[in-house]
Design an enzyme around this catalytic site. Structure first.
Site, PDB file in Angstrom:
ATOM      1  CG  HIS A   1      21.559 -31.037 -21.111  1.00  0.00           C
ATOM      2  ND1 HIS A   1      20.416 -30.283 -21.287  1.00  0.00           N
ATOM      3  CD2 HIS A   1      21.429 -32.133 -21.899  1.00  0.00           C
ATOM      4  CE1 HIS A   1      19.623 -30.911 -22.151  1.00  0.00           C
ATOM      5  NE2 HIS A   1      20.215 -32.031 -22.533  1.00  0.00           N
TER       6      HIS A   1
ATOM      7  CG  HIS B   1      15.255 -38.291 -22.388  1.00  0.00           C
ATOM      8  ND1 HIS B   1      15.380 -37.754 -21.124  1.00  0.00           N
ATOM      9  CD2 HIS B   1      16.325 -37.843 -23.097  1.00  0.00           C
ATOM     10  CE1 HIS B   1      16.484 -37.018 -21.066  1.00  0.00           C
ATOM     11  NE2 HIS B   1      17.074 -37.066 -22.240  1.00  0.00           N
TER      12      HIS B   1
ATOM     13  CG  HIS C   1      20.853 -39.545 -23.888  1.00  0.00           C
ATOM     14  ND1 HIS C   1      21.470 -39.149 -22.728  1.00  0.00           N
ATOM     15  CD2 HIS C   1      19.975 -38.541 -24.189  1.00  0.00           C
ATOM     16  CE1 HIS C   1      20.996 -37.982 -22.335  1.00  0.00           C
ATOM     17  NE2 HIS C   1      20.072 -37.588 -23.212  1.00  0.00           N
ATOM     18  CD  GLU C   2      17.866 -37.549 -26.934  1.00  0.00           C
ATOM     19  OE1 GLU C   2      16.718 -37.359 -26.476  1.00  0.00           O
ATOM     20  OE2 GLU C   2      18.818 -36.813 -26.642  1.00  0.00           O
TER      21      GLU C   2
ATOM     22  CG  ASP D   1      20.254 -27.181 -19.862  1.00  0.00           C
ATOM     23  OD1 ASP D   1      19.308 -27.625 -20.538  1.00  0.00           O
ATOM     24  OD2 ASP D   1      21.221 -27.870 -19.490  1.00  0.00           O
TER      25      ASP D   1
ATOM     26  CE1 TYR E   1      15.343 -33.227 -19.404  1.00  0.00           C
ATOM     27  CE2 TYR E   1      14.817 -31.110 -20.399  1.00  0.00           C
ATOM     28  CZ  TYR E   1      15.615 -32.226 -20.306  1.00  0.00           C
ATOM     29  OH  TYR E   1      16.714 -32.347 -21.131  1.00  0.00           O
TER      30      TYR E   1
ATOM     31  CD  GLU F   1      19.204 -34.620 -20.466  1.00  0.00           C
ATOM     32  OE1 GLU F   1      20.158 -35.254 -20.947  1.00  0.00           O
ATOM     33  OE2 GLU F   1      18.194 -34.335 -21.125  1.00  0.00           O
TER      34      GLU F   1
END
Length: 352
Positions: free
Chosen positions: A271, A172, A168-169, A266, A183, A192
């Site tokens: 998210h 990005h 996942h990271e 957020d 974002y 995301e």
């Protein structure tokens, strides 16, 4: 090549940490507040850094990753002390070994499934720092590298445990070097979601699972013993059901546009509303069956690398792009186009 603006992207949403910061349990609250404070410093640092310089390409024809794992030794200076380089044997630290393996699993998915050399397509070195800070309840991509906390041991365990968190990271970084989705708002939720999609595909590819065999959970195995009613951070199969716990609260993700959340927190709910495109991908992958990275993943990858998606793309623009991609890749009369249209229709996003 145009430089790409890096952003600070963490796996645990701010709304979860903010709730925990108000916990009646002093240990839970302290860990959450410390994590939020560290995240705020990192987020500000990325905002001040400006566009990132594109990474130097790897040697011509290189199909091997260039991994380096560092140990922060429970401090916050990055990258820390180098503890394992590419080709070095496994050591005694399981966290280091998991991080190294997860970087490799992500590299392998992109290379073997899509012919892409690393997340930037040019052999970008994959860097990770483990044992970041003390009782740090997060993992993040800062535009240049991965960083993993050890968790507090009660609410969150070691963040290298779920390979989909690593995927996942790093995804990005893939987004940063392709569509570079802004974002905030719907483009941020797509940012995301793309990370959840490719994080899940990394896990499925590593386990050689079909779409029907996969659990479609993000962060399974991460929640600690203090969480009584929770299986993961998010569910692509059933957004809003990953947890419903006295400590963590209830998973707020919607599965369809009927429950779209309008919020200023957020970054506009990136998210939270990511549950909608997440669910669309799950519906597409399971409708098509087989290995999800082969057709559903190929469509998403094509959209991200095609150069036609705007940085501020909304859900409908992304959905239309996936339909066009399905037609281009598989033909207008194929099952793929029909399945894409059906998936977006179910979640309430117009795709035609």
């Amino acid at each position: 090549m145009t430089p790409h603006t890096p952003v600070f992207c963490s796996i645990v949403p701010p709304h979860v940490l903010e709730r925990l910061a108000e916990s009646d349990n002093p240990a839970f609250a302290e860990a959450a507040r410390r994590t939020l404070a560290v995240d705020a410093v990192q987020r500000a640092a990325r905002a001040e850094a400006g566009p990132a310089t594109p990474a130097a390409p790897a040697a011509e024809g290189s199909d091997s990753p260039r991994r380096t794992v560092y140990d922060a030794r429970n401090r916050t200076e990055l990258p820390g002390v180098k503890v394992r380089g590419e080709g070095d044997p496994a050591g005694q630290d399981a966290t280091v070994n998991r991080a190294y393996a997860g970087l490799g699993a992500t590299f392998e998915l992109f290379l073997k499934a899509y012919g892409r050399r690393s997340i930037n397509g040019a052999g970008m070195p994959l860097l990770a720092t483990v044992h970041y800070d003390e009782k740090y309840d997060n993992a993040f991509w800062n535009g240049e590298q991965m960083v993993f906390g050890d968790g507090d041991g009660e609410l969150f365990l070691d963040f290298t445990i779920p390979v989909d968190v690593i995927g996942h990271e790093l995804a990005h970084g893939f987004t940063q070097h392709t569509a570079n989705l802004a974002y905030y708002g719907q483009s941020g939720a797509l940012n995301e979601s793309v990370s959840d999609v490719f994080g899940s595909l990394v896990k499925q590819y590593a386990l050689d699972q079909t779409a029907d065999q996969a659990d479609w959970l993000i962060g399974a195995g991460l929640l600690g013993p203090a969480v009584d009613k929770g299986t993961a951070l998010r569910s692509m199969k059933a957004p809003g059901t990953a947890y419903e716990d006295d400590v963590l609260g209830k998973d707020p993700q919607p599965a369809t546009m009927d429950d779209y959340v309008r919020t200023s927190s957020d970054n506009g709910g990136v998210h939270i509303n990511s549950g909608i495109p997440n669910h669309a991908f799950y519906l597409l992958a399971t409708e098509l069956g087989g290995k999800a990275w082969e057709r559903a993943g190929r469509i998403w990858y094509d959209v991200m690398t095609g150069g036609t998606l705007g940085e501020d793309a909304r859900f409908a623009e992304f959905a239309r792009a996936t339909v066009a991609s399905a037609r281009r890749l598989f033909g207008d009369g194929g099952d793929e186009v029909e399945a894409v249209l059906k998936a977006w229709s179910v979640v309430g996003v117009p795709a035609s």
